[in-house]
Design a protein around this motif. Structure first.
Motif, mmCIF file in Angstrom:
data_model
loop_
_atom_site.group_PDB
_atom_site.id
_atom_site.type_symbol
_atom_site.label_atom_id
_atom_site.label_comp_id
_atom_site.label_asym_id
_atom_site.label_seq_id
_atom_site.Cartn_x
_atom_site.Cartn_y
_atom_site.Cartn_z
ATOM 1 N N VAL A 224 -5.228 6.111 6.668
ATOM 2 C CA VAL A 224 -5.183 5.038 7.668
ATOM 3 C C VAL A 224 -4.723 3.730 7.023
ATOM 4 C CG1 VAL A 224 -6.609 3.577 9.157
ATOM 5 C CG2 VAL A 224 -6.890 6.059 9.214
ATOM 6 N N ILE A 225 -5.245 3.438 5.839
ATOM 7 C CA ILE A 225 -4.869 2.199 5.147
ATOM 8 C C ILE A 225 -3.409 2.244 4.686
ATOM 9 C CG2 ILE A 225 -5.313 0.779 3.109
ATOM 10 C CD1 ILE A 225 -7.404 0.479 5.299
ATOM 11 N N LEU A 226 -2.938 3.428 4.301
ATOM 12 C CA LEU A 226 -1.568 3.555 3.783
ATOM 13 C C LEU A 226 -0.542 3.822 4.879
ATOM 14 C CD1 LEU A 226 -2.085 5.602 0.480
ATOM 15 C CD2 LEU A 226 -1.951 3.127 0.801
ATOM 16 N N ARG A 227 -1.013 3.932 6.114
ATOM 17 C CA ARG A 227 -0.085 4.185 7.225
ATOM 18 C C ARG A 227 0.972 3.080 7.276
ATOM 19 N NH1 ARG A 227 -3.106 4.302 12.617
ATOM 20 N NH2 ARG A 227 -3.648 6.433 12.019
ATOM 21 N N GLY A 228 2.220 3.498 7.339
ATOM 22 C CA GLY A 228 3.325 2.544 7.365
ATOM 23 C C GLY A 228 3.851 2.182 5.987
ATOM 24 N N HIS A 229 3.173 2.659 4.945
ATOM 25 C CA HIS A 229 3.588 2.346 3.571
ATOM 26 C C HIS A 229 3.922 3.603 2.768
ATOM 27 C CE1 HIS A 229 2.228 -1.840 4.062
ATOM 28 N NE2 HIS A 229 1.187 -1.332 4.693
ATOM 29 N N CYS A 230 3.787 4.759 3.394
ATOM 30 C CA CYS A 230 3.954 6.017 2.655
ATOM 31 C C CYS A 230 5.384 6.229 2.174
ATOM 32 C CB CYS A 230 3.502 7.198 3.516
ATOM 33 S SG CYS A 230 1.705 7.272 3.736
ATOM 34 N N VAL A 231 6.354 5.820 2.970
ATOM 35 C CA VAL A 231 7.746 5.991 2.548
ATOM 36 C C VAL A 231 8.032 5.122 1.328
ATOM 37 C CG1 VAL A 231 10.160 5.677 3.198
ATOM 38 C CG2 VAL A 231 8.550 6.667 4.832
ATOM 39 N N ASP A 232 7.589 3.870 1.371
ATOM 40 C CA ASP A 232 7.792 2.982 0.222
ATOM 41 C C ASP A 232 7.133 3.558 -1.031
ATOM 42 O OD1 ASP A 232 9.211 1.130 1.694
ATOM 43 O OD2 ASP A 232 7.436 -0.058 2.192
ATOM 44 N N LEU A 233 5.912 4.059 -0.892
ATOM 45 C CA LEU A 233 5.204 4.635 -2.034
ATOM 46 C C LEU A 233 5.913 5.879 -2.558
ATOM 47 C CD1 LEU A 233 1.478 4.319 -0.870
ATOM 48 C CD2 LEU A 233 2.532 3.144 -2.812
#
Length: 330
Positions: A224-233
């Protein structure tokens, strides 16, 4: 008869000091033993050399087994009488090992070590060898002392996680914690700060570790916290490891797969061709199929298929092969 200058006026310690040749180790800078006599100063130096010598490490357990309670307490009292002196001992590889041997023997001795550890808790938890003393203490201390240690872990958790050696120590505490409430609170701290830690060169190892515990609640909270950042990571080496771990459980896999599908075609293709991102895309294809989420699997295939030729000869070659197998089977 010449006076006995060993730390405890005991034949066993005297023999041990004679067996162990002085290696040149000296007490750390700033150390000033509380006793003022030359004899006491010599005893502190001898104890320091005994604890930090690289010789006879394995025999230390046999040596202390001959001590009675008062002798053990006197030894622990000397070791913990000055925080700089104590740090000098446990920052040493062999000093750390020997102090660990002294933990869990008696409540009185543990009380002395507990106070000493708490006095320099952050310094100890972030040191390569001293941290082993703290993590061992968390395992062997009684419930009351253990809870005080837990309280300090929670207070310093984020700063410890961002340290080269602290992240390793924190992972050990997470693994060994036998209090479910504390463990959940610590996992919540990591989950709430997952984005911050995932982008930290050392903190990311803590996020990776908690995701390996197969705690679905924690894994979902991290997702939930990483939602929207997974591609960047996923473009980053250690970030991609974190995203792959999220893909291993359906509770978090769906969030990652949906984010991949929301990517525009060019960005998804760059990810699939990248050194680390290709593993994330390949894992997403594999797990959606294994978990029988054919809706997500088919959508990913459909989005990647038009660009299959761009994957050939790149880091995404395995993805291209999977797509070709899929195309031929239709």
């Amino acid at each position: 008869m010449a006076p006995d200058n060993n730390p405890f006026s005991m034949s066993t310690m005297s023999n041990a000091l004679q067996r162990i040749r002085v290696s040149g180790s000296i007490p750390p800078p700033g150390f000033a033993p509380r006793a003022s006599s030359d004899v006491s100063d010599t005893r502190f130096k001898r104890l320091f050399n005994l604890m930090t010598s690289c010789e006879d490490v394995g025999q230390f357990k046999d040596l202390i087994s001959t001590f009675d309670q008062s002798e053990l307490q006197r030894m622990a009292s000397m070791l913990t009488s000055d925080s700089d002196y104590f740090m000098g001992v446990i920052r040493n590889k062999y000093g750390s090992r020997r102090v660990q041997r002294l933990l869990g023997i008696s409540d009185d001795v543990d009380s002395l070590f507990c106070d000493a550890i708490l006095q320099r808790f952050f310094d100890i938890m972030t040191d390569k060898f001293a941290s082993y003393v703290a993590t061992r203490a968390v395992v062997v201390f009684d419930r009351v002392k253990k809870h005080v240690m837990y309280k300090n872990v929670l207070y310093y958790a984020l700063d410890i996680a961002r340290s080269q050696h602290g992240c390793v120590a924190l992972n050990e505490v997470v693994t060994d914690a036998d209090d479910p409430l504390f463990r959940n609170r610590l996992l919540d701290v990591v989950a709430r700060n997952a984005l911050f830690l995932s982008n930290d060169p050392w903190g990311n190892f803590v996020v990776q570790h908690v995701l390996k515990l197969h705690d679905l609640r924690c894994k979902r909270n991290v997702a939930v916290i990483l939602r929207g950042h997974c591609v960047d990571l996923s473009f980053k080496k250690y970030g991609s490891y974190i995203v792959e771990k999220l893909l291993e459980a359906e509770v978090s896999m769906v969030m990652v797969a949906v984010e991949l599908l929301k990517c525009d075609g060019d960005r998804l293709m760059r990810l699939a061709r990248s050194e680390f991102g290709n593993f994330v895309v390949l894992t997403a294809l594999r797990v959606t199929q294994e978990m029988n989420r054919m809706d997500l699997f088919s959508d990913l295939v459909q989005k990647l298929m038009p660009h299959r030729h761009l994957l050939l000869g790149s880091h995404g070659n395995n993805i291209a092969n999977l797509l070709e197998t899929r195309r031929c089977s239709n």
